[in-house]
Scaffold this active site. Sequence first.
Site, mmCIF file in Angstrom:
data_model
loop_
_atom_site.group_PDB
_atom_site.id
_atom_site.type_symbol
_atom_site.label_atom_id
_atom_site.label_comp_id
_atom_site.label_asym_id
_atom_site.label_seq_id
_atom_site.Cartn_x
_atom_site.Cartn_y
_atom_site.Cartn_z
ATOM 1 N N GLN A 40 0.845 -1.193 0.000
ATOM 2 C CA GLN A 40 0.000 0.000 0.000
ATOM 3 C C GLN A 40 0.880 1.243 0.000
ATOM 4 O O GLN A 40 1.821 1.350 0.788
ATOM 5 C CB GLN A 40 -0.922 0.027 1.216
ATOM 6 C CG GLN A 40 -1.932 1.164 1.158
ATOM 7 C CD GLN A 40 -2.874 1.178 2.345
ATOM 8 O OE1 GLN A 40 -2.480 1.566 3.439
ATOM 9 N NE2 GLN A 40 -4.116 0.765 2.141
ATOM 10 N N CYS A 97 -6.624 7.327 4.554
ATOM 11 C CA CYS A 97 -5.863 7.537 5.787
ATOM 12 C C CYS A 97 -6.342 8.814 6.483
ATOM 13 O O CYS A 97 -6.360 9.892 5.881
ATOM 14 C CB CYS A 97 -4.372 7.644 5.479
ATOM 15 S SG CYS A 97 -3.355 7.888 6.959
ATOM 16 N N ARG A 126 -8.946 -4.188 12.426
ATOM 17 C CA ARG A 126 -8.738 -4.232 13.875
ATOM 18 C C ARG A 126 -9.208 -5.540 14.494
ATOM 19 O O ARG A 126 -8.709 -5.952 15.544
ATOM 20 C CB ARG A 126 -9.451 -3.051 14.529
ATOM 21 C CG ARG A 126 -8.764 -1.705 14.298
ATOM 22 C CD ARG A 126 -9.532 -0.590 14.964
ATOM 23 N NE ARG A 126 -10.893 -0.520 14.465
ATOM 24 C CZ ARG A 126 -11.931 -0.068 15.160
ATOM 25 N NH1 ARG A 126 -11.755 0.331 16.402
ATOM 26 N NH2 ARG A 126 -13.137 -0.015 14.635
#
Length: 733
Positions: A439, A470, A599
């Site tokens: 990425q 982001c 997560r």
Amino acid sequence: METEHVEGKSAGNGILASGRQTMSDSAKPTLESNDAYPSVEELIAKARAPVKREYLRQSGTRVLANTVVMTEETMAKLREEEGDDAEMMPSGNSIPKTSVEKKSKRQQRRDRKEARSNKSVENLCGSVAKTGDVNACRFGTSCHFNHDLAAYLAQKPPDIPGQCPFLGGDIRCPYGYACRYVGTHPKTSSADLEGQLSKAETRDKNGPLSSIQELNNLNKGFQKLLWKNAVTFPKADAQLGALGLLGKAKKIVMKISANGSEKDTKQSAPMDPAPEMSLVESLGNEIKEGIKPVSPTDLVLNNLDVELLATPVEKISKRIRTETETTEFGDDGHEIFGFRENGDEERTNREIEDDKDWKSMANEVTLPLREKKLIDFRGKLYLAPLTTVGNLPFRRVCKKLGADITCGEMAMCTNLLQGQASEWALLRRHAEEDMFGVQICGAHPDTVARAAELIERECQVDFIDLNLGCPIDLVVNKGAGSSLLTKPARLEQIVRATAAAIDTPLTLKVRMGYFEGRNCAHSLIPRMARWGASAVTVHGRTRQQRYSKAADWDYVQQCVREVPDDLQLVGNGDIFSYTEYGKHIQACGSKLATCMIARGALVKPWIFTEIKEQRHWDITAEERLNILRDYVAFGLKHWGSDTKGVETTRHFLLEWLSYAHRYIPVGLLEVIPQQLNWRPPNYFGRNDLETLMASDSAADWVRLTELVLGPPPSNFTFSPKHKSNAYDKAENG
């Protein structure tokens, strides 16, 4: 690894677990039966985890009151060193009240330089460490490192319990006497030692250990070319020129190069804003006089027609793209991004012909978009690129537990083009990662396109992912990340230039939008396929929202309805169990290729096993500790088994534990599965190790690392880099 299914019946928002687990002797109930306590429904409504009452503890009590993990010898040593200036840890162990002040990077560099100049005993020469021979170093007395092996061994910390991670492989441990597991090394003769070392792939002068199974290592010679700005990018520059995004001076040199040879060393060097004629004459004089520098890539302008240099160059066509933060609408009500419809009316015929020349050059360099390689994410489990924690050892752990697709941490394009070793380390790939991508993040078409071409040329990757989501202020303030969602014209320039400059599939990761309530991803996604993207990942949050609220999967479904047939869509946000994964896949239909897990994998990396086996895994504390041991073994092979490598492994393990402590065992919950945004209460585990793993104290995380890496140095301190709680304030990211 033994596993067990959790049986139960539906109740409320989850499954009511059947049966009660027995308590450990150390975890005593602290709530009486007549104490007021909210119902399960009330707890879930407040996003609080419904832990069974017998495992709860009173507020203010220490979690680890009866747990002793550190050895008595270590405890006695700490008490002796700290004396009365120590306070009690939750387990009864002592730690200093004050932590060592963290030095700046500049001061750390000065300390290292001073230590080398003094030939510190701690800095043993690598050649001496590998062979045990003080005469093995080719620099002799001029070496900056210590050659006194006996003095080094006298001050070296004791070996860590366990075996060297390099045992059983094809190569001998490249750290020799510096290894923290040197006691487990086989005893061999000097001749055998030299033969084994000759087969080993050892570390570079300033780089980490390069295992034979790790790919995409930055070559030192190539890094020096990047430092000197001496690397050329013919594909990217041709596409940038075709789109009118190449600077005037660079465009002229690129034209000359196209008439003479494939590349030119001048095109990537910074140029003064001088008139075009003087630049061409200057370049011609250099070639005539023989002072033209030779290209580092051995591509010289051998066939350059010098007379061509004296030909005046017409004015470069002006850029016809506009960069706005507002959306324009056409007569039919559809949004307009990118090219102006009436742009050609403002341009001369010469400028139009000039652009046609550039477009023809670009078509010769790259393949049409329809002929690009495609990538198939359908039905595969995708581990998201995770900042700091998503390193190579963690990806190997997830791969072992069932992940199909892995992606490296986000790398900044400008840092890659500058040859920063720390940024290139994010592109490392292990041989086990059979579908791997990297990425990247950037704010301008030229930097992103050139970085993508550089990665394709120097690395082995299956796809390149462009981060458009982001939320970090440092990235957004530079115009990269999610800020590009407010600049659709520049976003189109970046995607078009990058996709056309590489043959590797280009994927994009976006958020719903930048501002809360002003979602724009659904209008951009249909255009992204025409721009050249092979797949798009949609994170069900805005940049302004960050992680403060639950992901909006209704909006992801809206994006699925808008996606064209030739573009794969991946959903992302709050997936923490196999039931959630299956629900989203079923609700979105066949157009949703898969779901990205972020997560959820940080808190419980075995979620990939749960999805593939369709069950809730009530994993034991011992099984979780074995996963930590796997991570340590992978980390020591990646960062090294010497003292520096051990402490680097410890640091990144602690970063992971700052997330992993939020996991609540299945057997302790009234309702399963656990939701990612649930706040865990203060509770006891079913044994002391499970209680230790539930602690939110950084001191207890350090004690967990002692079980797998031994005690840390006396001046060791740790502070988590990221906020791990999903229910933290939005500004925490």
